[in-house]
Motif scaffolding. Structure first.
Motif, mmCIF file in Angstrom:
data_model
loop_
_atom_site.group_PDB
_atom_site.id
_atom_site.type_symbol
_atom_site.label_atom_id
_atom_site.label_comp_id
_atom_site.label_asym_id
_atom_site.label_seq_id
_atom_site.Cartn_x
_atom_site.Cartn_y
_atom_site.Cartn_z
ATOM 1 N N THR A 100 -5.073 4.709 -8.454
ATOM 2 C CA THR A 100 -6.360 4.682 -8.654
ATOM 3 C C THR A 100 -6.832 3.998 -6.988
ATOM 4 O O THR A 100 -5.880 3.552 -6.563
ATOM 5 C CB THR A 100 -6.792 4.660 -10.172
ATOM 6 O OG1 THR A 100 -6.632 2.946 -9.522
ATOM 7 C CG2 THR A 100 -5.660 4.910 -10.775
ATOM 8 N N ALA A 101 -7.774 4.225 -7.037
ATOM 9 C CA ALA A 101 -8.602 4.297 -5.886
ATOM 10 C C ALA A 101 -8.901 2.346 -5.946
ATOM 11 O O ALA A 101 -8.580 1.656 -4.703
ATOM 12 C CB ALA A 101 -9.790 4.535 -5.721
ATOM 13 N N GLN A 102 -9.196 1.841 -7.028
ATOM 14 C CA GLN A 102 -9.110 0.629 -7.004
ATOM 15 C C GLN A 102 -7.758 -0.524 -6.956
ATOM 16 O O GLN A 102 -7.866 -1.198 -6.645
ATOM 17 C CB GLN A 102 -9.150 0.100 -8.736
ATOM 18 C CG GLN A 102 -10.640 0.975 -8.637
ATOM 19 C CD GLN A 102 -11.158 0.231 -10.951
ATOM 20 O OE1 GLN A 102 -10.906 1.637 -11.409
ATOM 21 N NE2 GLN A 102 -11.887 -0.501 -10.667
ATOM 22 N N GLU A 103 -6.770 0.279 -6.299
ATOM 23 C CA GLU A 103 -5.355 -0.599 -6.377
ATOM 24 C C GLU A 103 -5.542 -1.216 -4.714
ATOM 25 O O GLU A 103 -4.548 -2.331 -4.870
ATOM 26 C CB GLU A 103 -4.554 0.095 -6.927
ATOM 27 C CG GLU A 103 -3.615 1.151 -5.598
ATOM 28 C CD GLU A 103 -2.469 1.603 -5.530
ATOM 29 O OE1 GLU A 103 -1.882 1.237 -6.557
ATOM 30 O OE2 GLU A 103 -2.719 2.995 -4.813
ATOM 31 N N ARG A 104 -6.525 -0.611 -3.696
ATOM 32 C CA ARG A 104 -6.562 -1.409 -2.626
ATOM 33 C C ARG A 104 -6.887 -2.906 -2.702
ATOM 34 O O ARG A 104 -6.937 -3.377 -1.783
ATOM 35 C CB ARG A 104 -7.652 -0.476 -2.115
ATOM 36 C CG ARG A 104 -7.107 0.591 -1.451
ATOM 37 C CD ARG A 104 -8.105 1.944 -0.630
ATOM 38 N NE ARG A 104 -8.557 3.497 -1.331
ATOM 39 C CZ ARG A 104 -9.417 3.510 -0.753
ATOM 40 N NH1 ARG A 104 -10.425 3.570 -0.030
ATOM 41 N NH2 ARG A 104 -9.047 4.578 -1.441
ATOM 42 N N ASP A 105 -8.444 -3.172 -3.958
ATOM 43 C CA ASP A 105 -8.538 -4.483 -4.340
ATOM 44 C C ASP A 105 -8.062 -5.143 -4.567
ATOM 45 O O ASP A 105 -7.799 -6.275 -4.766
ATOM 46 C CB ASP A 105 -9.863 -4.422 -4.398
ATOM 47 C CG ASP A 105 -11.226 -2.824 -4.085
ATOM 48 O OD1 ASP A 105 -11.075 -3.457 -2.800
ATOM 49 O OD2 ASP A 105 -11.441 -2.241 -4.707
ATOM 50 N N ALA A 106 -6.586 -4.735 -5.907
ATOM 51 C CA ALA A 106 -5.833 -5.499 -6.723
ATOM 52 C C ALA A 106 -4.303 -5.124 -5.980
ATOM 53 O O ALA A 106 -4.512 -3.253 -7.441
ATOM 54 C CB ALA A 106 -6.535 -5.404 -7.557
ATOM 55 N N TYR A 116 -4.062 -0.780 -11.324
ATOM 56 C CA TYR A 116 -4.732 -0.371 -11.166
ATOM 57 C C TYR A 116 -4.284 0.915 -10.469
ATOM 58 O O TYR A 116 -4.822 1.835 -9.738
ATOM 59 C CB TYR A 116 -6.408 -0.614 -10.380
ATOM 60 C CG TYR A 116 -7.193 -1.022 -10.813
ATOM 61 C CD1 TYR A 116 -7.840 -0.956 -12.066
ATOM 62 C CD2 TYR A 116 -7.579 -2.231 -10.266
ATOM 63 C CE1 TYR A 116 -8.329 -1.498 -12.353
ATOM 64 C CE2 TYR A 116 -7.828 -3.583 -10.518
ATOM 65 C CZ TYR A 116 -8.229 -3.054 -12.276
ATOM 66 O OH TYR A 116 -9.798 -4.526 -12.598
ATOM 67 N N GLU A 117 -2.587 0.722 -10.455
ATOM 68 C CA GLU A 117 -1.663 1.551 -10.406
ATOM 69 C C GLU A 117 -1.803 2.768 -9.923
ATOM 70 O O GLU A 117 -2.286 3.760 -10.740
ATOM 71 C CB GLU A 117 -0.392 1.817 -11.056
ATOM 72 C CG GLU A 117 0.892 2.247 -9.950
ATOM 73 C CD GLU A 117 1.343 0.791 -9.036
ATOM 74 O OE1 GLU A 117 2.317 1.641 -7.827
ATOM 75 O OE2 GLU A 117 0.663 -0.131 -8.344
ATOM 76 N N SER A 147 0.318 -2.445 -9.892
ATOM 77 C CA SER A 147 -1.329 -2.719 -9.859
ATOM 78 C C SER A 147 -1.478 -2.292 -11.090
ATOM 79 O O SER A 147 -0.942 -1.895 -11.724
ATOM 80 C CB SER A 147 -1.995 -2.156 -8.600
ATOM 81 O OG SER A 147 -3.541 -2.080 -9.299
ATOM 82 N N LYS A 186 1.123 -1.253 -0.657
ATOM 83 C CA LYS A 186 -0.524 0.147 0.203
ATOM 84 C C LYS A 186 0.664 1.441 0.442
ATOM 85 O O LYS A 186 2.354 1.588 0.030
ATOM 86 C CB LYS A 186 -1.342 0.408 1.234
ATOM 87 C CG LYS A 186 -0.901 0.055 2.595
ATOM 88 C CD LYS A 186 -1.685 0.349 4.166
ATOM 89 C CE LYS A 186 -0.686 -0.370 5.317
ATOM 90 N NZ LYS A 186 -1.671 -0.049 6.141
#
Length: 472
Positions: free
Chosen positions: A369-375, A366-367, A364, A304
């Motif tokens: 972005t907010a979506q990187e928390r899930d991936a 989704y590097e 990630s 993270k």
């Protein structure tokens, strides 16, 4: 790159590295002699990829059979712009020119007191006063900072330098940096010195330099949003424009800079530090004397990113504040490069023997972005042999067309250029034979020719290495 710090590490460790005698002699070593981790058995199995090194009668660079080198420049050589070639060449990158030439942009790790290696002469008598407005720190016209970059235009067909010139001036201790996908070089200051009697500015920033054949001095503008700290190297992910950074400290950070405009780094952005998920302040160094849990090899750990405040930190506390917030600790992050869709970086003093290890970060999908928390992206400890016959203070690195990681060393013994295959096996490419003690740095491949460039920092030699490079 701080030799004093490195000697301290040697003093406080029990490593027993002898002089390197050629990896070919170690092909039959049992894996436990190289590393006790079964995941990394057989480090030396491909030691003879290029064959044994042949001693150079000129005592500059030992290479395998079939390889050769050209000397492009030495410290003090006259440049096309009338200045002297500065000393202490360090990080470097190669770019394709308009007519098949190769454009090298090269750092110089110098400070204001090193006039004997500076571009302006022993007493700065060649200081271009009419261009001081382009310097970051002209030292009030008396004692300018002598770091910066030079640009070299090389003709690979004629094996000759067409022109060379100063391209960034007035910066301090420009150590490494990294190329951008849009054809420029980011030069990093490895210092946190503050404004004083002669320094006109605080230092510890990054600067962008265009890779161009046109001879001119670029106006130095610090990219302050990338943070003020003991910078070493950067790598840019071409898919996202995010810039990753190393910090040359024994308790350094790995950071990323998410620019508002990926094509204009000066537009501002967000600076963040890498943290390992569920491991507050994770210590990745693997030093036996810290009592920290051993960081595993070849195991992807989710990451993270922690947003940093106070990024100009005049008290040089950025890393301490980040660690308190949970950021991971790294052992002197140095070379960094984008390749194989990854961000590789060397930690010069990592490992139980404190002789260096190499990580890579897998971004990630989704590097940034907010979506990187899930991936999330993942951090992987790629190589840590704890054997100075294989790695002794890995420093600048690059990635070859075959996907191999190629790195140079900065130790107290003989200095080597090594390669690492995709399976983690280490082989030897070259050895500095210039009295065997000078750091090699700035390794980078030409984009359009089978040439590897490297600097020998002292006395300051830039070389082009030609040879039958492997391509997979």
């Amino acid at each position: 790159m701080n030799p004093t710090s490195r000697r301290k590490f040697i003093t406080h460790t029990s490593m027993t590295a002898g002089g390197f005698l050629g990896l070919q002699k170690f092909v039959n070593l049992q894996s436990e002699e190289l590393d006790e981790d079964a995941n990394f058995q057989g480090y030396a199995n491909e030691a003879n990829i290029y064959g044994p090194l042949i001693k150079d009668p000129n005592r500059i660079l030992d290479l395998p059979d079939g390889f050769s080198y050209d000397v492009l420049s030495k410290t003090g050589d006259p440049m096309t712009d009338g200045l002297r070639t500065p000393g202490a060449p360090d990080g470097m990158a190669a770019f394709e020119g308009s007519h098949g030439q190769i454009i090298l942009v090269r750092n110089h790790e110098l400070s204001d007191s090193q006039t004997f290696e500076g571009p302006y002469g022993i007493q700065n008598e060649k200081l271009p006063r009419s261009e001081l407005n382009k310097f970051y720190d002209g030292g009030k016209g008396i004692r300018p900072q002598l770091g910066g970059t030079t640009t070299v235009v090389f003709d690979p067909q004629k094996k000759g330098v067409q022109k060379s010139f100063l391209s960034l001036a007035g910066t301090e201790r420009n150590c490494a940096g990294g190329p951008t996908p849009w054809g420029s070089w980011i030069s990093c200051e490895e210092t946190v010195s503050l404004k004083d009697e002669y320094r006109e500015c605080d230092h510890g920033y990054n600067f962008e330099v265009p890779a161009t054949e046109s001879m001119f001095l670029n106006k130095a503008e610090p990219i302050k949003a990338m943070g003020r700290f003991n910078h070493e190297a950067v790598a840019v992910d071409p898919l996202t424009g995010i810039v990753y950074q190393t910090e040359d400290r024994e308790d350094g950070l790995i950071t990323r800079y998410i620019p508002k405009d990926k094509n204009h780094l000066l537009s501002g952005g967000v600076l963040q530090a890498l943290a390992v998920v569920d491991q507050q302040g994770c210590d990745t160094r693997n030093w036996a004397d810290t009592g920290a849990t051993k960081f595993p090899k070849n195991v992807p750990l989710a990451v993270k990113w922690i947003t940093l405040e106070n990024i100009h930190n005049p008290e040089d506390k950025l890393r301490h504040e980040a660690h308190q917030a949970g950021a991971a600790i790294f052992a002197r992050g140095e070379g960094m490069w984008y390749g194989n869709n990854r961000i590789y970086f060397a930690c010069t003093s990592g490992g139980a023997s404190k002789s260096g290890h190499i990580f890579y970060y897998q971004p990630s999908p989704y590097e940034g972005t907010a979506q990187e928390r899930d991936a999330p992206g993942h951090l992987i400890l790629y190589v840590e042999p704890n054997n100075t016959k294989l790695i002794e203070y890995c420093d600048n690195l690059t990635v070859s067309k075959s996907g191999d990681v190629v790195f140079s060393e900065d130790g107290d013994k003989d200095q080597y250029i090594r390669g690492i295959t995709s399976s983690g096996k280490i082989y030897t490419i070259a050895r500095s034979s210039y009295h065997g003690k000078s750091e090699m740095c700035g390794v980078c491949f030409a984009p359009n020719h089978p040439i590897l460039f490297v600097n020998i920092q002292r006395p300051g030699i830039t070389l082009a290495i030609h040879g039958p490079w492997r391509h997979g």
